[in-house]
Design a protein around this motif. Structure first.
Motif, PDB file in Angstrom:
ATOM      1  N   GLU A  22       0.823  -1.200   0.000  1.00  9.84           N
ATOM      2  CA  GLU A  22       0.000   0.000   0.000  1.00  9.84           C
ATOM      3  C   GLU A  22       0.863   1.259   0.000  1.00  9.84           C
ATOM      4  O   GLU A  22       0.562   2.226  -0.703  1.00  9.84           O
ATOM      5  CB  GLU A  22      -0.949  -0.008   1.195  1.00  9.84           C
ATOM      6  CG  GLU A  22      -2.063  -1.018   1.060  1.00  9.84           C
ATOM      7  CD  GLU A  22      -2.963  -1.090   2.282  1.00  9.84           C
ATOM      8  OE1 GLU A  22      -2.763  -0.311   3.236  1.00  9.84           O
ATOM      9  OE2 GLU A  22      -3.871  -1.948   2.260  1.00  9.84           O
ATOM     10  N   THR A  23       1.933   1.254   0.759  1.00  8.96           N
ATOM     11  CA  THR A  23       2.854   2.390   0.785  1.00  8.96           C
ATOM     12  C   THR A  23       3.512   2.581  -0.572  1.00  8.96           C
ATOM     13  O   THR A  23       3.622   3.702  -1.073  1.00  8.96           O
ATOM     14  CB  THR A  23       3.926   2.195   1.881  1.00  8.96           C
ATOM     15  OG1 THR A  23       3.275   2.077   3.143  1.00  8.96           O
ATOM     16  CG2 THR A  23       4.905   3.350   1.911  1.00  8.96           C
ATOM     17  N   TYR A  24       3.936   1.492  -1.177  1.00  9.81           N
ATOM     18  CA  TYR A  24       4.546   1.516  -2.507  1.00  9.81           C
ATOM     19  C   TYR A  24       3.582   2.105  -3.531  1.00  9.81           C
ATOM     20  O   TYR A  24       3.937   2.991  -4.305  1.00  9.81           O
ATOM     21  CB  TYR A  24       4.957   0.091  -2.893  1.00  9.81           C
ATOM     22  CG  TYR A  24       5.453  -0.098  -4.299  1.00  9.81           C
ATOM     23  CD1 TYR A  24       6.631   0.498  -4.734  1.00  9.81           C
ATOM     24  CD2 TYR A  24       4.757  -0.909  -5.180  1.00  9.81           C
ATOM     25  CE1 TYR A  24       7.089   0.300  -6.024  1.00  9.81           C
ATOM     26  CE2 TYR A  24       5.211  -1.117  -6.473  1.00  9.81           C
ATOM     27  CZ  TYR A  24       6.377  -0.508  -6.886  1.00  9.81           C
ATOM     28  OH  TYR A  24       6.824  -0.701  -8.175  1.00  9.81           O
ATOM     29  N   LEU A  25       2.341   1.648  -3.518  1.00  9.59           N
ATOM     30  CA  LEU A  25       1.351   2.157  -4.464  1.00  9.59           C
ATOM     31  C   LEU A  25       0.987   3.611  -4.169  1.00  9.59           C
ATOM     32  O   LEU A  25       0.828   4.416  -5.093  1.00  9.59           O
ATOM     33  CB  LEU A  25       0.100   1.278  -4.447  1.00  9.59           C
ATOM     34  CG  LEU A  25       0.289  -0.151  -4.953  1.00  9.59           C
ATOM     35  CD1 LEU A  25      -0.986  -0.949  -4.732  1.00  9.59           C
ATOM     36  CD2 LEU A  25       0.706  -0.183  -6.412  1.00  9.59           C
ATOM     37  N   ASP A  30       1.528   9.726 -10.193  1.00  8.24           N
ATOM     38  CA  ASP A  30       0.307   9.977 -10.952  1.00  8.24           C
ATOM     39  C   ASP A  30      -0.377   8.654 -11.273  1.00  8.24           C
ATOM     40  O   ASP A  30       0.114   7.585 -10.904  1.00  8.24           O
ATOM     41  CB  ASP A  30       0.607  10.762 -12.233  1.00  8.24           C
ATOM     42  CG  ASP A  30       1.655  10.085 -13.109  1.00  8.24           C
ATOM     43  OD1 ASP A  30       1.817   8.848 -13.037  1.00  8.24           O
ATOM     44  OD2 ASP A  30       2.318  10.803 -13.886  1.00  8.24           O
ATOM     45  N   ILE A  31      -1.507   8.738 -11.945  1.00 12.79           N
ATOM     46  CA  ILE A  31      -2.298   7.546 -12.231  1.00 12.79           C
ATOM     47  C   ILE A  31      -1.555   6.582 -13.158  1.00 12.79           C
ATOM     48  O   ILE A  31      -1.703   5.367 -13.028  1.00 12.79           O
ATOM     49  CB  ILE A  31      -3.692   7.935 -12.801  1.00 12.79           C
ATOM     50  CG1 ILE A  31      -4.620   6.717 -12.841  1.00 12.79           C
ATOM     51  CG2 ILE A  31      -3.575   8.544 -14.174  1.00 12.79           C
ATOM     52  CD1 ILE A  31      -5.069   6.252 -11.510  1.00 12.79           C
ATOM     53  N   VAL A  32      -0.760   7.109 -14.064  1.00 11.31           N
ATOM     54  CA  VAL A  32      -0.006   6.251 -14.986  1.00 11.31           C
ATOM     55  C   VAL A  32       0.997   5.407 -14.207  1.00 11.31           C
ATOM     56  O   VAL A  32       1.098   4.188 -14.410  1.00 11.31           O
ATOM     57  CB  VAL A  32       0.704   7.091 -16.070  1.00 11.31           C
ATOM     58  CG1 VAL A  32       1.602   6.227 -16.937  1.00 11.31           C
ATOM     59  CG2 VAL A  32      -0.328   7.830 -16.922  1.00 11.31           C
ATOM     60  N   GLN A  33       1.717   6.038 -13.314  1.00 12.49           N
ATOM     61  CA  GLN A  33       2.695   5.312 -12.509  1.00 12.49           C
ATOM     62  C   GLN A  33       2.002   4.308 -11.586  1.00 12.49           C
ATOM     63  O   GLN A  33       2.491   3.193 -11.389  1.00 12.49           O
ATOM     64  CB  GLN A  33       3.538   6.276 -11.689  1.00 12.49           C
ATOM     65  CG  GLN A  33       4.701   5.594 -10.994  1.00 12.49           C
ATOM     66  CD  GLN A  33       5.574   6.569 -10.239  1.00 12.49           C
ATOM     67  OE1 GLN A  33       5.055   7.438  -9.538  1.00 12.49           O
ATOM     68  NE2 GLN A  33       6.871   6.426 -10.371  1.00 12.49           N
ATOM     69  N   LEU A  34       0.857   4.672 -11.049  1.00 12.51           N
ATOM     70  CA  LEU A  34       0.090   3.755 -10.211  1.00 12.51           C
ATOM     71  C   LEU A  34      -0.310   2.515 -11.000  1.00 12.51           C
ATOM     72  O   LEU A  34      -0.149   1.392 -10.531  1.00 12.51           O
ATOM     73  CB  LEU A  34      -1.153   4.445  -9.648  1.00 12.51           C
ATOM     74  CG  LEU A  34      -2.108   3.566  -8.850  1.00 12.51           C
ATOM     75  CD1 LEU A  34      -1.413   2.979  -7.629  1.00 12.51           C
ATOM     76  CD2 LEU A  34      -3.341   4.352  -8.468  1.00 12.51           C
ATOM     77  N   GLU A  35      -0.807   2.706 -12.211  1.00 14.92           N
ATOM     78  CA  GLU A  35      -1.199   1.569 -13.044  1.00 14.92           C
ATOM     79  C   GLU A  35       0.003   0.696 -13.387  1.00 14.92           C
ATOM     80  O   GLU A  35      -0.101  -0.535 -13.392  1.00 14.92           O
ATOM     81  CB  GLU A  35      -1.894   2.053 -14.304  1.00 14.92           C
ATOM     82  CG  GLU A  35      -3.261   2.632 -14.030  1.00 14.92           C
ATOM     83  CD  GLU A  35      -3.927   3.209 -15.261  1.00 14.92           C
ATOM     84  OE1 GLU A  35      -3.263   3.305 -16.322  1.00 14.92           O
ATOM     85  OE2 GLU A  35      -5.116   3.555 -15.164  1.00 14.92           O
ATOM     86  N   GLN A  36       1.146   1.305 -13.657  1.00 13.05           N
ATOM     87  CA  GLN A  36       2.361   0.531 -13.943  1.00 13.05           C
ATOM     88  C   GLN A  36       2.760  -0.294 -12.727  1.00 13.05           C
ATOM     89  O   GLN A  36       3.130  -1.466 -12.854  1.00 13.05           O
ATOM     90  CB  GLN A  36       3.504   1.462 -14.333  1.00 13.05           C
ATOM     91  CG  GLN A  36       3.327   2.105 -15.679  1.00 13.05           C
ATOM     92  CD  GLN A  36       4.370   3.188 -15.958  1.00 13.05           C
ATOM     93  OE1 GLN A  36       4.999   3.719 -15.038  1.00 13.05           O
ATOM     94  NE2 GLN A  36       4.538   3.522 -17.219  1.00 13.05           N
TER      95      GLN A  36
END
Length: 48
Positions: A22-25, A30-36
């Motif tokens: 959860e900390t990592y996510l 941004d949303i792009v990095q979150l999806e990656q």
């Protein structure tokens, strides 16, 4: 008694791993990095 301690240890490790993920996510910029990061976790497991 041993089974009880083993279960408690397992629960503690699972909780710690969930918090790390959860900390990592949450540290995504941004949303792009979150999806990656989500795709990476799904395919490769947790790694920084």
């Amino acid at each position: 008694m041993f089974a009880y301690l083993l279960e408690k240890l397992s629960n503690w490790l699972e909780t710690a791993e969930r918090q790390r993920r959860e900390t990592y996510l949450a540290s995504s910029a941004d949303i792009v990095q979150l999806e990656q990061r989500l795709r990476s976790l799904e395919s490769h497991g947790y790694s920084l």
